[in-house]
Scaffold this active site. Structure first.
Site, PDB file in Angstrom:
ATOM      1  N   ASP B  29       0.875  -1.163   0.000  1.00 38.29           N
ATOM      2  CA  ASP B  29       0.000   0.000   0.000  1.00 38.29           C
ATOM      3  C   ASP B  29       0.921   1.224   0.000  1.00 38.29           C
ATOM      4  O   ASP B  29       2.097   1.112   0.384  1.00 38.29           O
ATOM      5  CB  ASP B  29      -0.878  -0.016   1.258  1.00 38.29           C
ATOM      6  N   ASP B  31       0.009   5.073   0.858  1.00 39.65           N
ATOM      7  CA  ASP B  31      -0.167   6.080   1.903  1.00 39.65           C
ATOM      8  C   ASP B  31      -0.104   5.428   3.280  1.00 39.65           C
ATOM      9  O   ASP B  31      -0.851   4.494   3.562  1.00 39.65           O
ATOM     10  CB  ASP B  31      -1.510   6.793   1.700  1.00 39.65           C
ATOM     11  N   LYS B 225      -9.260  -2.347  -2.809  1.00 39.30           N
ATOM     12  CA  LYS B 225      -9.165  -3.196  -1.621  1.00 39.30           C
ATOM     13  C   LYS B 225     -10.355  -2.964  -0.705  1.00 39.30           C
ATOM     14  O   LYS B 225     -10.794  -1.837  -0.605  1.00 39.30           O
ATOM     15  CB  LYS B 225      -7.859  -2.868  -0.865  1.00 39.30           C
ATOM     16  N   ASP B 250      -1.117  -0.413   6.004  1.00 40.45           N
ATOM     17  CA  ASP B 250      -1.344   0.235   7.306  1.00 40.45           C
ATOM     18  C   ASP B 250      -2.798   0.154   7.750  1.00 40.45           C
ATOM     19  O   ASP B 250      -3.135   0.666   8.816  1.00 40.45           O
ATOM     20  CB  ASP B 250      -0.881   1.696   7.275  1.00 40.45           C
TER      21      ASP B 250
END
Lengths: 304, 304
Positions: B29, B31, B225, B250
């Site tokens: 991922d 960010d 996602k 995250d």
């Protein structure tokens, strides 16, 4: 296997008299029943006059939160109908009353995603509303080191129909609900669409409420129809048994469901958003007791 | 009784080597993993260089739909990272690919509530996107006899994060979904909030998607996602068994759930939105295989 549905009866010369005689009060939805946009529906003034002349109580219960009760009374008058503020129960009023009966502290502020009607009802109940129309033109700066500040004393966010919805309001309401401990999330109603103009439907309060559900991952307290929160006030005020009330509306999932939930008789009119084919579609699980094309049919069927 | 949860293991000098050796590809991922807003997270360039030097495939899978893959490649370059377009899988690209694999007709148009990235990916896939940034300043007229017109050839509405959300776009998308027969409702993703700026979270695509669910009374097809739609492409492209991939993210409800759904190993990093206490809270039902503070811990734990 589900139990067979009791299908709605068409209002007729045969069943109207016994229904009429059994009732002490009529609860009317407004849009699609009394008017459509800014146009009165045929036969409404005569019907309301007749019902009053026979001693029936009239109550107007609307999910539209853009106006306060005072503003609604003006709209009724502009259409030539004499209806007083205390006969009107709007979801803007319901939102303010929800805070009042739950002893929401007057020093806490209320952030509003919605119209002037909500702000005005909050003020009348002694609360300070922030946001609403005055945040309609505000824009955000999504840049480094910019911090969006919000009032930490906001203890409730009220969400209703808002044609001036924007990212500023959505961020403000989201921060209050996610970061102010115990902050309430109140929806005036969740109508998917409504006749904001006479020619077509537009996204209703359900759209703005859905946006806030999406960003906060919380579900709101709904104070408008089909929630029966407003019925508490009606019962205190009129002291009439709910079985002697008839809810008259044009929507199955708000008006008729509200009537069912409250234990009232229910009458669907086809002068608004619901068609006869929608009512009679096998996928429809909400059946009113009666249906007819418009409220003035009552006059005709009683031979008036 | 539910089965006991297998709790996440802290990444350690003991378990990192066997995990590392078992993997052929890392899915990151962006960010909260690679950067936060416009700032690179500590140790990222060295970590990516090391992984490439050991022959690991790198893939960047982001739910952020505001950019196209081309625009993401430019962002990586501006941060000093050499990542190519074909290593990037954004939800904007996924939306266009969803239409392509489902043989969406090229003569049908696509209405976009979201950013330039979606419009660009649609164009690259041969489709015509309407709306998006160019409808950001449009306003509606809620007055009598005004009819809001929409394009009857729109066959899909794609909804992503849109900081310029307004009632015009909501009405346009709602009319397409409610009135154009068979019109698809596609969501890039449903993230509730995200770090649109480095200092705080803001409403994510889940907010705009929730608004459209509220007005259309429909649920969207989600292509980002945790939907595994993008995994089809990854598998075709890299021909690697999913058990030899590790999804690094995250967020529990998008990244880690996506990894679980796809059958990958999963590693949660605490450099983004999830704290250790959230991970370990009894209410959390999504456990990654491993967790660590940031991706460069891998280097340290391997003794690099």
């Amino acid at each position: 296997m589900s139990s067979p549905k009791r299908l709605a009866q068409l209002l007729s010369a045969h069943n109207t008299r016994p229904l009429f005689d059994s009732l002490e009060a009529f609860l009317f939805d407004c849009d699609g029943v009394i008017w459509k946009g800014d146009k009165l529906i045929h036969g409404v003034p005569q019907t309301l006059d007749f019902l009053r002349s026979k001693g029936k109580k009239l109550v107007f219960v609307t999910n539209n939160s853009t106006k306060s009760r005072r503003q609604y009374a003006i709209k009724f008058q502009s259409l030539g109908l004499s209806v007083t503020e205390d006969e009107i129960f709007s979801s803007s009023f319901a939102a303010a009353m929800y805070l009042k009966v739950n002893n929401f502290p007057q020093q806490n502020k209320v952030y509003v995603i919605g119209g002037e009607g909500i702000i005005e009802e909050l003020q009348l109940a002694g609360y300070t509303g922030l946001g609403g129309p005055e945040d309609g033109e505000k824009r955000v700066q999504l840049k480094s080191n910019f911090l969006f500040e919000h009032d930490k004393t906001v203890g409730a966010v009220v969400v209703g129909l808002d044609p001036d919805i924007n990212y500023y309001k959505l961020q403000y309401g989201t921060l209050c609900i996610r970061e102010n401990p115990g902050c309430l999330f109140i929806a005036t109603n969740r109508d998917a669409v409504g006749h904001m103009t006479d020619l077509q439907e537009w996204p209703g309060a359900g759209c703005m409420v859905g946006a806030m559900c999406g960003s906060t991952e919380k579900e709101p307290i709904v104070v408008g129809k089909p929630s029966t929160f407003m019925m508490e006030f009606l019962l205190k005020k009129f002291q009439i048994d709910t079985s002697k009330m008839c809810m008259v509306g044009d929507r199955l999932d708000t008006d008729i469901l509200f009537g069912h939930n409250a234990g009232c008789k229910t009458l669907l009119v086809l002068s608004g958003v619901t068609t006869q084919s929608t009512l009679q579609d096998p996928s429809n699980n909400i059946q009113p007791d009666y249906y007819t094309s418009k409220i003035s049919d009552i006059l005709e069927l009683l031979g008036q």
